[in-house]
Design an enzyme around this catalytic site. Structure first.
Site, PDB file in Angstrom:
ATOM      1  N   ASP A  31       4.289  36.536  65.495  1.00 52.26           N
ATOM      2  CA  ASP A  31       4.979  35.382  64.919  1.00 52.26           C
ATOM      3  C   ASP A  31       4.754  35.327  63.412  1.00 52.26           C
ATOM      4  O   ASP A  31       3.949  34.543  62.927  1.00 52.26           O
ATOM      5  CB  ASP A  31       4.457  34.112  65.594  1.00 52.26           C
ATOM      6  CG  ASP A  31       5.251  32.864  65.246  1.00 52.26           C
ATOM      7  OD1 ASP A  31       6.388  32.999  64.745  1.00 52.26           O
ATOM      8  OD2 ASP A  31       4.727  31.757  65.455  1.00 52.26           O
ATOM      9  N   GLU A  40       8.791  28.532  57.361  1.00 52.52           N
ATOM     10  CA  GLU A  40       9.278  28.142  58.688  1.00 52.52           C
ATOM     11  C   GLU A  40       8.245  27.343  59.471  1.00 52.52           C
ATOM     12  O   GLU A  40       8.603  26.428  60.233  1.00 52.52           O
ATOM     13  CB  GLU A  40       9.681  29.395  59.475  1.00 52.52           C
ATOM     14  CG  GLU A  40      10.386  29.115  60.802  1.00 52.52           C
ATOM     15  CD  GLU A  40       9.445  28.969  61.996  1.00 52.52           C
ATOM     16  OE1 GLU A  40       9.906  28.535  63.072  1.00 52.52           O
ATOM     17  OE2 GLU A  40       8.240  29.281  61.856  1.00 52.52           O
ATOM     18  N   GLU A  41       6.970  27.666  59.299  1.00 49.91           N
ATOM     19  CA  GLU A  41       5.942  27.028  60.110  1.00 49.91           C
ATOM     20  C   GLU A  41       5.646  25.587  59.706  1.00 49.91           C
ATOM     21  O   GLU A  41       4.927  24.878  60.408  1.00 49.91           O
ATOM     22  CB  GLU A  41       4.633  27.837  60.042  1.00 49.91           C
ATOM     23  CG  GLU A  41       4.718  29.237  60.631  1.00 49.91           C
ATOM     24  CD  GLU A  41       4.826  29.250  62.138  1.00 49.91           C
ATOM     25  OE1 GLU A  41       4.921  28.168  62.745  1.00 49.91           O
ATOM     26  OE2 GLU A  41       4.804  30.347  62.726  1.00 49.91           O
TER      27      GLU A  41
END
Length: 336
Positions: free
Chosen positions: A92, A123-124
């Site tokens: 990830d 994104e996280e």
């Protein structure tokens, strides 16, 4: 550099959200060299000071493979055994980046063009890179987004509603609590009410879920606390408004609800010949909207080990993903 070597090189560069500059520079250099050899173009897409997305394109890109460069904390470097590559970001999503780059090399060796690679920051946490990319579309008709889906096409994914719950009180000496007002007690009452909410379900996506992720507050054991805060993540399966309304009713003046991020659930396109499933996690795709084309979601690795100390990716699955991504691009170019 093969897909295993590239995965380990990327994992070994710490890139916790907001600290992606080193891994972005590494990828830009790698893709610029590939583009120079093959008639493409690699560029940085500025997002914030010291942060940028990386875009590489060949021809007139109609299909874009994309994923994110940032990871959750804590950082830990790579290692490998006969079966897996381990480390923060292995599945990830740095293994996915490596598979997409290797797929691009495979496509170029076969004379295929009119595709792009787009790797984004943030994104996280808040999809900062996708927000910028959504305003810089390049005509792509399909967006192949990469997240660990166990090498299955995702039919749908849940959305996100993220709150900060902020309670305020009044400080006093703890020997005289009647002179103060405890923000922590207000926060606990609000959280108790929130936990009793009946959340909606969807026939395909399943239940809405909630996680109280952090709690902070207070100054000392002998001080009535004047401030307290919790961070809450809700995984949406449908319209956000009924969930918003339920949370506002539950809090009912005990604390302030601050909406930090909302991403709706989404349904995806698929390609022939691959197994499919539904995923509970959210992605950058809703933030992209339709700006980079019709979205698809696929990636090697399991979300169940992402964000854990056991994060890893199967070498066999990683290698197979190279061929799958290349095949997907060719199928989608043929449709276009």
């Amino acid at each position: 550099m093969n897909v295993f070597e590239l995965t380990r090189s990327l994992v070994d560069i710490e890139s916790i959200t907001e600290n992606e500059a080193a891994v972005a520079a590494y990828l830009l250099d790698h893709l610029a060299k590939l583009a120079a050899r093959t008639g493409g173009k690699a560029e940085r897409m500025p997002v914030a000071v010291g942060r940028f997305n990386v875009l590489a394109a060949w021809g007139d890109p109609r299909v874009t493979m994309s994923t994110h460069m940032d990871t959750v904390p804590p950082f830990f470097p790579s290692r490998e055994d006969a079966e897996f590559i381990w480390g923060r970001g292995a599945c990830d999503a740095k293994g996915i980046i490596a598979a997409m780059v290797a797929a691009a090399e495979k496509l170029l060796a076969e004379g295929v063009r009119n595709f792009a690679l787009l790797f984004v920051v943030g994104e996280e946490r808040n999809s900062a890179g996708a927000l910028v990319a959504a305003k810089a579309a390049r005509g792509s008709k399909y967006l192949v987004n990469g997240e660990p889906t166990e090498s299955k096409m995702a039919l749908a994914s849940k959305g996100i509603l993220r709150y900060e719950l902020v309670a305020r009180g009044r400080m006093a000496h703890s020997a005289y609590p009647e002179l103060g007002e405890s923000a922590i007690e207000k926060l606990l009452d609000a959280l108790d009410a929130i936990r009793k909410i009946t959340l909606p379900r969807d026939a395909q996506l399943g239940p809405t879920t909630m996680n109280i992720g952090t709690i902070s507050g207070g100054r000392a054991p002998n001080v009535i606390p004047d401030a307290a805060k919790a961070e809450i993540m809700i995984r949406l399966v449908g319209d956000v408004q009924p969930v918003r309304d339920a949370f506002e009713r539950a809090v009912a003046g005990r604390a302030e609800l601050v909406e930090v991020l909302t991403i709706p659930p989404i349904r995806f396109a698929t390609v022939d010949g691959l197994p499919a499933s539904v995923v509970s996690f959210a992605t950058d795709v809703p933030v992209f909207g339709a700006s980079w084309g019709q979205p698809l979601l696929f990636g090697p690795g399991s979300i169940l080990v992402a964000h854990t100390t056991e994060e890893r990716i199967s070498k066999q699955e990683l290698e197979a993903a190279v061929g799958t991504y290349a095949s997907m691009v060719k199928q989608l170019l043929a449709k276009n």
